[in-house]
Design an enzyme around this catalytic site. Structure first.
Site, PDB file in Angstrom:
ATOM      1  N   ARG A 150       0.806  -1.225   0.000  1.00  0.00           N
ATOM      2  CA  ARG A 150       0.000   0.000   0.000  1.00  0.00           C
ATOM      3  C   ARG A 150       0.840   1.275   0.000  1.00  0.00           C
ATOM      4  NH1 ARG A 150      -3.359  -1.293   5.063  1.00  0.00           N
ATOM      5  NH2 ARG A 150      -4.098   0.842   4.893  1.00  0.00           N
TER       6      ARG A 150
ATOM      7  N   GLU B  39      -6.373 -14.372  15.774  1.00  0.00           N
ATOM      8  CA  GLU B  39      -6.357 -13.360  14.714  1.00  0.00           C
ATOM      9  C   GLU B  39      -7.779 -12.974  14.334  1.00  0.00           C
ATOM     10  OE1 GLU B  39      -3.504 -11.774  13.452  1.00  0.00           O
ATOM     11  OE2 GLU B  39      -2.932 -12.761  15.323  1.00  0.00           O
TER      12      GLU B  39
END
Ligand code: UD1
Ligand code: CA
Length: 459
Positions: free
Chosen positions: A14, A154
């Site tokens: 990104r 997670e």
């Protein structure tokens, strides 16, 4: 024995950059160098950086730190897999061996926080956790009925009930080294992301009856990671405010803490004033009572007490004595050494030159490769012609000299003590002391001369 593993193999897609993410900067230093600085402060016996994407570039950036170890992770199969690549480098001597895992893209964790984490660990494991109003995306800290940590789940693997947990894993973990190696070798990737999760070692430790403790960061910026340019900019702003706060606390007056940029170390004496829009890079020291006007850039400079730097000045690798006056619009380049009470005014450029005490160059001048004595006055438009197109030569101007405006000193050349150069002089030979030297075509006046008149074209 303390080992530190820094995870830096991720791509940072990104960021939209050709540079590996950890080589992007916060406050002028690469993110990885911030983390390394913390690691150094902890005096770890070994520091291993796990590299993957752009591995060569990352290693190249730190070649000078010869004690650093790099472990290549290729391909990137998760944080557990990353630490496993570092395992062969982890040193043990049996006494209180501990490995601390840091992230290369979480640059600003404080040494005090890491010490607190290492203390919290005792003989077991410790996780740096945080309570977040929006924990989306993070690993959740799962506690049992007694409130003891029993697992990290997670986000993508979590049940709705687990997703409601707001205590999250910052990613920073301390674990006993020998056990860590064993646990890493037992990790599987049977999870939502098919990755080897470092966080799975929590459950393994608990199953062995080891205690898992937590510690918390002291400030929000400490655990903020950078995955995008927007996050980088955000963290930069938070950090700059923190750096400004520290200067204010130390007694510096800052016109607007939101408009100060510190990209290095700034050492200030008492009662220093810094106006808006200034950038400080490298090592800068400002003596007592120094005043820095708006929009100045100072890189690797030292400024003596009582000196005023007026707005829009650019100082790079220069030293200035006390009670001097620089700018507005002055440019001091590398090797500029200005003594006490010197004045350097607008559009004056000084490079690799010494200006003795009480000397002045107030307007429009270039002084390069020169040695200038005390009480010298350099007139407007003066230029040291230091470069013959091939080599650089020095100009020497002794004490108490007066250089008339618009003079050129063709180096190598020397102006003797107390000499005066008439305005417009092109000096090609040494000027003797206590004399007037002048090189100028004689002024003539042509009587009866008529100005040409513009011819008018016929239509
Ligand atoms: C990780 C944690 C999560 C935590 C979060 C905090 C795991 C499984 N999850 O999640 O609990 O809340 O960080 O931000 O550990 N990296 C490698 N090699 C890899 C994968 C990652 O070096 O194969 C590095 C990345 O460059 C990065 C760090 O490890 O510096 C964390 O990776 P990231 O993908 O951001 O972890 P998350 O999935 O966000
Ligand atoms: Ca992350």
């Amino acid at each position: 024995m303390l080992n530190i593993v820094i995870l830096a193999a991720g791509q940072g897609k990104r960021m939209q950059s050709s540079r590996p993410k950890v080589l992007h900067t916060i406050a002028g230093c690469t993110m990885l160098s911030h983390v390394l600085k913390a690691a150094r402060a902890l005096e770890a016996k070994g520091v291993v950086v796990v590299v993957g994407h752009g591995a060569e570039q990352v290693e190249q950036a730190f070649v000078a730190q010869t004690d650093l170890k790099f472990a290549l992770q290729q391909p990137q199969l998760g944080t557990g897999h990353a630490v496993l690549q570092a395992a062969p480098h982890l040193r043990e001597n049996g006494q209180d061996d501990v490995t601390l895992v840091l992230y290369g893209d979480v640059p600003l964790v404080e040494v005090a926080t890491l010490r607190a984490l290492l203390t919290a660990r005792q003989k077991g494991l410790a996780v740096l956790t945080e309570l977040l109003p929006d924990p989306t995306g993070y690993g959740r800290i799962v506690r049992n009925a007694q409130g003891h940590v029993c697992a990290i789940v997670e986000h993508k693997d979590a049940t709705p009930a687990q997703r409601a947990i707001t205590e999250v894993n910052t990613g920073i973990i301390a674990a006993p080294t020998a056990q860590l190696k064993t646990w890493l070798s037992q990790l599987t990737n049977q999870n939502a992301q098919a990755e080897y999760y470092l966080t799975d070692i929590i459950g393994m430790a608990v199953a062995q009856g080891l205690a898992v403790n937590v510690a918390h960061p002291g400030a929000a910026y400490e655990t903020l990671g950078v995955n995008s340019r927007a996050q980088q900019a955000q963290l930069e702003r938070l950090w700059q405010l923190e750096l400004a706060r520290r200067q204010l606390e130390a007694g510096v007056t800052i016109a607007d803490p939101a408009r100060l940029e510190l990209r290095g170390t700034l050492q200030c004496g008492q009662d220093v004033f810094i106006d808006v829009g200034c950038v400080f890079e490298g090592k800068v020291s400002l003596g007592d009572g120094v005043h820095v006007g708006a929009h100045c850039v100072l890189r690797d400079v030292s400024i003596g007490a009582g000196t005023r730097i007026e707005p829009f000045s650019h100082l790079d690798q220069a030293t200035v004595g006390s009670d001097a006056k620089i700018g507005p619009y002055a440019r001091l380049r590398p090797g500029a050494e200005l003594a006490d009470r010197t004045h350097v005014g607008n559009f004056v450029e000084i490079k690799n030159a010494r200006l003795g005490s009480d000397s002045k160059a107030n307007h429009l001048a270039y002084i390069g490769d020169a040695e200038i004595g005390a009480r010298v006055n350099i007139g407007a438009g003066t230029i040291t012609c230091n470069y013959d197109g091939v080599n650089k030569h020095r100009t020497v101007i002794e004490d108490d000299v007066f250089i008339g405006s618009d003079s050129q000193l063709v180096a190598p050349v020397r102006v003797g003590r107390g000499a005066t150069l008439g305005a417009g002089t092109t000096l090609t030979r040494d000027a003797p002391a206590d004399t007037l030297t002048i090189s100028r075509t004689k002024q003539i006046t042509i009587e009866g001369w008529k100005r040409p008149i513009k011819k008018i074209k016929k239509a």
